[in-house]
Design an enzyme around this catalytic site. Sequence first.
Site, short mmCIF file in Angstrom:
data_model
loop_
_atom_site.label_atom_id
_atom_site.label_comp_id
_atom_site.label_asym_id
_atom_site.label_seq_id
_atom_site.Cartn_x
_atom_site.Cartn_y
_atom_site.Cartn_z
N LYS A 117 44.99 -7.11 -30.47
CA LYS A 117 44.78 -5.84 -31.18
C LYS A 117 45.08 -5.94 -32.68
O LYS A 117 44.38 -5.36 -33.50
CB LYS A 117 45.64 -4.74 -30.55
CG LYS A 117 45.17 -4.32 -29.16
CD LYS A 117 46.01 -3.15 -28.66
CE LYS A 117 45.61 -2.72 -27.27
NZ LYS A 117 46.30 -1.51 -26.83
N ASP A 132 43.73 4.49 -28.54
CA ASP A 132 44.95 4.69 -27.74
C ASP A 132 45.61 6.03 -28.04
O ASP A 132 46.16 6.69 -27.15
CB ASP A 132 45.96 3.55 -28.00
CG ASP A 132 45.61 2.28 -27.24
OD1 ASP A 132 44.89 2.36 -26.22
OD2 ASP A 132 46.07 1.20 -27.66
N GLY A 138 60.62 3.03 -28.54
CA GLY A 138 59.92 1.78 -28.82
C GLY A 138 59.52 1.70 -30.28
O GLY A 138 59.46 2.73 -30.98
N TYR A 162 51.84 2.18 -16.38
CA TYR A 162 51.19 2.72 -15.17
C TYR A 162 51.23 1.73 -14.01
O TYR A 162 50.87 2.06 -12.90
CB TYR A 162 49.73 3.14 -15.47
CG TYR A 162 48.91 2.06 -16.10
CD1 TYR A 162 48.78 2.00 -17.49
CD2 TYR A 162 48.29 1.09 -15.33
CE1 TYR A 162 48.04 0.99 -18.08
CE2 TYR A 162 47.55 0.08 -15.92
CZ TYR A 162 47.43 0.04 -17.30
OH TYR A 162 46.71 -0.97 -17.89
P1 NDP Z 1 55.35 -4.62 -27.89
O1 NDP Z 1 55.73 -5.93 -27.33
O2 NDP Z 1 54.62 -4.52 -29.20
O3 NDP Z 1 56.69 -3.72 -28.04
C1 NDP Z 1 57.62 -3.67 -27.01
C2 NDP Z 1 58.67 -2.59 -27.28
O4 NDP Z 1 59.46 -2.45 -26.11
C3 NDP Z 1 59.63 -2.92 -28.42
O5 NDP Z 1 59.98 -1.72 -29.07
C4 NDP Z 1 60.83 -3.51 -27.65
O6 NDP Z 1 62.05 -3.30 -28.33
C5 NDP Z 1 60.83 -2.64 -26.42
N1 NDP Z 1 61.47 -3.27 -25.27
C6 NDP Z 1 61.06 -4.35 -24.58
N2 NDP Z 1 61.88 -4.59 -23.53
C7 NDP Z 1 62.83 -3.63 -23.56
C8 NDP Z 1 63.96 -3.35 -22.75
N3 NDP Z 1 64.26 -4.09 -21.68
N4 NDP Z 1 64.72 -2.27 -23.08
C9 NDP Z 1 64.42 -1.49 -24.14
N5 NDP Z 1 63.36 -1.72 -24.96
C10 NDP Z 1 62.59 -2.78 -24.67
O7 NDP Z 1 54.52 -3.89 -26.72
P2 NDP Z 1 53.44 -2.73 -26.86
O8 NDP Z 1 53.92 -1.78 -27.89
O9 NDP Z 1 52.09 -3.31 -27.01
O10 NDP Z 1 53.48 -2.04 -25.41
C11 NDP Z 1 54.58 -1.27 -24.98
C12 NDP Z 1 54.29 -0.65 -23.63
O11 NDP Z 1 53.23 0.29 -23.70
C13 NDP Z 1 53.88 -1.68 -22.56
O12 NDP Z 1 54.55 -1.36 -21.38
C14 NDP Z 1 52.40 -1.45 -22.41
O13 NDP Z 1 51.97 -1.79 -21.10
C15 NDP Z 1 52.30 0.06 -22.65
N6 NDP Z 1 50.97 0.48 -23.08
C16 NDP Z 1 50.27 1.35 -22.29
C17 NDP Z 1 49.01 1.79 -22.66
C18 NDP Z 1 48.25 2.74 -21.79
O14 NDP Z 1 47.04 2.91 -22.00
N7 NDP Z 1 48.89 3.39 -20.84
C19 NDP Z 1 48.39 1.34 -23.94
C20 NDP Z 1 49.22 0.45 -24.71
C21 NDP Z 1 50.46 0.04 -24.28
P3 NDP Z 1 62.70 -4.37 -29.36
O15 NDP Z 1 62.13 -4.02 -30.71
O16 NDP Z 1 64.13 -4.10 -29.22
O17 NDP Z 1 62.29 -5.74 -28.87
#
Ligand code: NDP
Length: 306
Positions: free
Chosen positions: A92, A128, A153, A249
């Site tokens: 992306k 999105d 996040g 999901y």
């Molecule tokens: P990124 O990898 O860019 O970001 C991940 C985020 O999650 C960061 O803020 C990270 O924090 C945080 N994180 C990861 N693990 C943990 C944990 N164990 N506890 C707390 N915080 C945590 O991922 P994306 O932004 O691309 O995606 C995030 C979520 O959104 C995914 O689950 C994805 O599947 C979902 N999503 C769903 C969509 C939909 O259509 N329903 C569309 C796009 C995404 P840190 O900065 O501390 O590492």
Amino acid sequence: MAGNPDDPVLTLEDLASWSFRGTPLAVLGHPIAHSLSPPMHNAALAAMAVTRPEFSSWKYFRFDVPPDRLAEALGRLHAADFQGVNLTVPHKVLACGLVADVDPAAAPIGALNTLRRTPAGWRGFNTDGHGLATALQHELGVGLRGASVVLLGAGGAARGAAVECLARGCAALWIGNRTRSNLDALLAVLAPLAGPIPIRGFDPARPPPDLPADAVVVNATSAGLKPDEPAPIALRRLPAGISVFDMIYNPPQTALLRDAAALGLRHANGLAMLVHQGVRALELWTGATVPADVMARAARAALPPA
Ligand code: NDP
């Protein structure tokens, strides 16, 4: 070629002998076998073809493309007359530097999930945010205009959600993230877009005490993707009237959603967001009305059993 013969996982090598004569669409990712987009879009196209027969020759394919071959993939798909492309992890952000131009609404997000063919190359969009806003309205009755949003996040999904909240005129935005440096980087990107809307960062281990009772919590972290992962915030420390949306999901029930149910809070998972980002993409490619209910049914049917 691998996977289901009706919906195989293709690679760029399959383009060398490409013989499809209709209008092709594709999703690119790495990995891509798990994507629900091909069944969702192909079900919608089949339903649309009942009243608009031209859509019976459209088909949506899946391609496994590693990031170092994305530029080549976009060039070859354009040359092979693909009408539209969806992008998922890890493409992306990379795609922003590879398109002919970007929809102005997508520019501040710095990530593209939908490309539409133009004679000069690809035009990039991000659907999105539309998916999130529509899902919040349909699933929880929450309109982003005037809403108090608690976003969890600071990755790509959070950035897209935050830009959408600001663009739609939310009342206030709180953003919580585990890693403070990533949170600060996101706050810096958002500051010029916020205008009068207050944005406050916080540590999810210490939720702000002054949240409005009707706030909506949106989980845009990946905490919950793995079974038994703890919720990214303790909902019992938030006001009793909030609603909770988890972008995840699959699995359909995360610890956050289980906590929300136990506390009697309105809640929903991210399937409707996935569906509505897809609806918007298919509208952009076809210019036609897209049956969201058909896409939702196809997405649910394609989910692996819980
Ligand atoms: P990124 O990898 O860019 O970001 C991940 C985020 O999650 C960061 O803020 C990270 O924090 C945080 N994180 C990861 N693990 C943990 C944990 N164990 N506890 C707390 N915080 C945590 O991922 P994306 O932004 O691309 O995606 C995030 C979520 O959104 C995914 O689950 C994805 O599947 C979902 N999503 C769903 C969509 C939909 O259509 N329903 C569309 C796009 C995404 P840190 O900065 O501390 O590492």
